[in-house]
Motif scaffolding. Structure first.
Motif, short mmCIF file in Angstrom:
data_model
loop_
_atom_site.label_atom_id
_atom_site.label_comp_id
_atom_site.label_asym_id
_atom_site.label_seq_id
_atom_site.Cartn_x
_atom_site.Cartn_y
_atom_site.Cartn_z
N MET A 1 0.96 -1.40 -0.06
CA MET A 1 0.24 0.16 0.20
C MET A 1 1.04 1.21 0.12
N ASN B 1 1.31 7.19 -0.30
CA ASN B 1 0.42 7.95 0.78
C ASN B 1 0.20 9.05 1.17
N GLY C 1 -5.90 6.98 3.63
CA GLY C 1 -5.13 5.43 3.31
C GLY C 1 -5.40 4.60 3.75
N VAL D 1 -8.06 1.28 2.44
CA VAL D 1 -8.35 -0.64 3.93
C VAL D 1 -9.30 -0.74 3.60
N ALA E 1 1.11 -3.80 5.85
CA ALA E 1 1.41 -2.18 6.47
C ALA E 1 2.48 -1.22 7.05
N LEU F 1 -3.48 3.74 14.10
CA LEU F 1 -4.50 3.36 13.01
C LEU F 1 -4.69 2.09 13.25
N PRO F 2 -4.27 0.81 13.65
CA PRO F 2 -4.73 -0.08 13.87
C PRO F 2 -5.63 -0.21 14.82
N PHE G 1 -8.70 1.40 13.03
CA PHE G 1 -9.20 0.96 12.20
C PHE G 1 -10.36 -0.20 13.10
N PHE G 2 -9.61 -0.62 14.32
CA PHE G 2 -10.42 -2.12 14.47
C PHE G 2 -11.53 -1.45 15.02
N LEU H 1 -4.37 -5.99 18.28
CA LEU H 1 -4.00 -6.99 17.22
C LEU H 1 -4.46 -8.26 18.07
N PHE I 1 -2.27 -8.99 8.33
CA PHE I 1 -1.45 -7.21 7.98
C PHE I 1 -0.37 -7.74 8.76
N LEU J 1 2.60 -6.72 10.08
CA LEU J 1 3.05 -4.68 10.33
C LEU J 1 4.88 -4.96 11.14
N TRP K 1 -2.24 4.64 -3.26
CA TRP K 1 -3.05 4.04 -2.22
C TRP K 1 -4.35 4.82 -2.02
C1 V0D Z 1 -0.90 3.37 6.74
C2 V0D Z 1 -1.59 2.90 4.07
C3 V0D Z 1 -4.59 -0.43 8.80
C4 V0D Z 1 -0.60 1.95 4.29
C5 V0D Z 1 -3.57 1.93 5.17
C6 V0D Z 1 0.84 0.27 11.96
C7 V0D Z 1 -0.12 2.82 5.05
C8 V0D Z 1 -2.94 3.29 6.11
C9 V0D Z 1 -3.87 0.10 9.47
C10 V0D Z 1 -4.41 -2.12 10.56
C11 V0D Z 1 -2.02 2.02 8.16
C12 V0D Z 1 -2.96 -2.39 10.39
C13 V0D Z 1 -3.12 -3.46 11.16
C14 V0D Z 1 -4.11 -4.11 12.02
C15 V0D Z 1 -5.60 -3.47 11.52
C16 V0D Z 1 -5.16 -2.16 10.63
C17 V0D Z 1 -2.89 0.36 9.37
C18 V0D Z 1 -0.53 0.03 9.97
C19 V0D Z 1 -0.58 1.70 8.45
C20 V0D Z 1 0.68 0.53 10.35
F1 V0D Z 1 -4.46 -5.28 12.25
N1 V0D Z 1 -3.85 1.03 7.46
N2 V0D Z 1 -3.06 0.61 8.62
N3 V0D Z 1 -1.39 -0.24 10.13
N4 V0D Z 1 -1.95 2.77 6.91
#
Ligand code: V0D
Length: 244
Positions: free
Chosen positions: A16, A19, A37, A41, A60, A79-80, A83-84, A115, A132, A134, A209
């Motif tokens: 991805m 950004n 971004g 996702v 990611a 962000l994780p 996101f969750f 996570l 993911f 990471l 992305w």
């Molecule tokens: C930034 C573009 C979701 C890539 C997407 C910690 C870079 C947005 C997650 C995510 C990131 C990771 C783990 C998880 C659930 C969600 C994420 C990171 C960056 C780096 F269990 N987007 N995202 N994690 N970006």
């Protein structure tokens, strides 16, 4: 859950990228690109699931991304959880199972906790695997696999083949990647899934992305179906379904 089409890729992996550049182009902070971004996702997870993808792996955060400016790393690490907070109910409802690869011991405790919570809450789901990557680097994963294999102590060197070795990688059940998509215009692997991409089809997109949507995924998956995969065989061997 929709049935998986016969020719569709079973494992789609995505780098991805783009950004920061997406944000800079519009005079925004790079961190705004990362925030944007996250919406991509959400969309790609939903679309891949609906299109019958079995495994979706998202790159990611690489093991080298720790060298980014502190405020950028801090934003990424928020962000994780974000996101969750929003997506976990839908992920659970859609029977998606969350997994991860990479050095989770290097992640901040809060990231690790969200996570692990997501992994636990989806551990019994049987649909799409959403992985993911990471703090991930493929060479590191391979070195870790060697360590586990040696520590195991039960394996006779002569008995090690590709299959037994792969069982020591971060996700033993992960199938080979069928389709690798990279956004952001670069044509590099950047230490992502080196072992698993041995026979993958590569699709690189100029699209950044944050602009990636279902149409891009469908187009990449379409390109996959059209190209003939040979695994080192001749065209005639592939068409007859045999190797010899
Ligand atoms: C930034 C573009 C979701 C890539 C997407 C910690 C870079 C947005 C997650 C995510 C990131 C990771 C783990 C998880 C659930 C969600 C994420 C990171 C960056 C780096 F269990 N987007 N995202 N994690 N970006």
């Amino acid at each position: 859950m929709e049935p998986q089409s016969a020719e569709g890729p079973r494992h789609v992996a995505v780098i991805m990228d783009g950004n920061g550049r997406w944000a800079e182009r519009q005079g925004l902070e790079r961190t705004e690109g990362h925030r944007a971004g996250v919406e991509s996702v959400r969309q790609v997870v939903r679309s891949a699931n609906e299109l019958g993808v079995g495994w979706l792996t998202l790159y990611a955060f690489s093991s080298e991304n720790w060298n980014r400016p502190k405020h950028e790393v801090e934003l990424l690490m928020s962000l994780p959880e974000e996101f969750f907070e929003e997506e976990l109910p839908e992920v659970i409802e859609r029977n998606v199972r969350i997994l991860s690869i990479g050095r989770r011991d290097r992640l901040p405790p809060s990231v690790r906790a969200s996570l692990e919570n997501a992994e636990e809450k989806t551990a019994h789901n049987t649909g799409m695997r959403l992985v993911f990557a990471l703090s991930y680097g493929a060479r590191g994963e391979i070195v870790d696999a060697v360590k586990r294999l040696v520590r195991d102590g039960r394996v006779d060197a002569d008995d090690i083949d590709e299959k037994t070795f792969a069982a020591y990688l971060d996700q033993p059940e992960m199938p080979d990647v069928d389709l690798l998509i990279r956004t952001g215009g670069e044509q590099r692997l950047s230490n992502f899934l080196l072992w698993q991409v041995a026979y993958a089809e590569l699709v690189t997109l100029d699209c950044m992305w944050p602009d990636f949507r279902r149409e891009h995924l469908e187009a990449a998956m379409g390109a996959f179906g059209d190209r003939e995969r040979r695994f080192g065989l001749t065209g005639a061997q592939v068409r007859s379904g045999g190797g010899s």
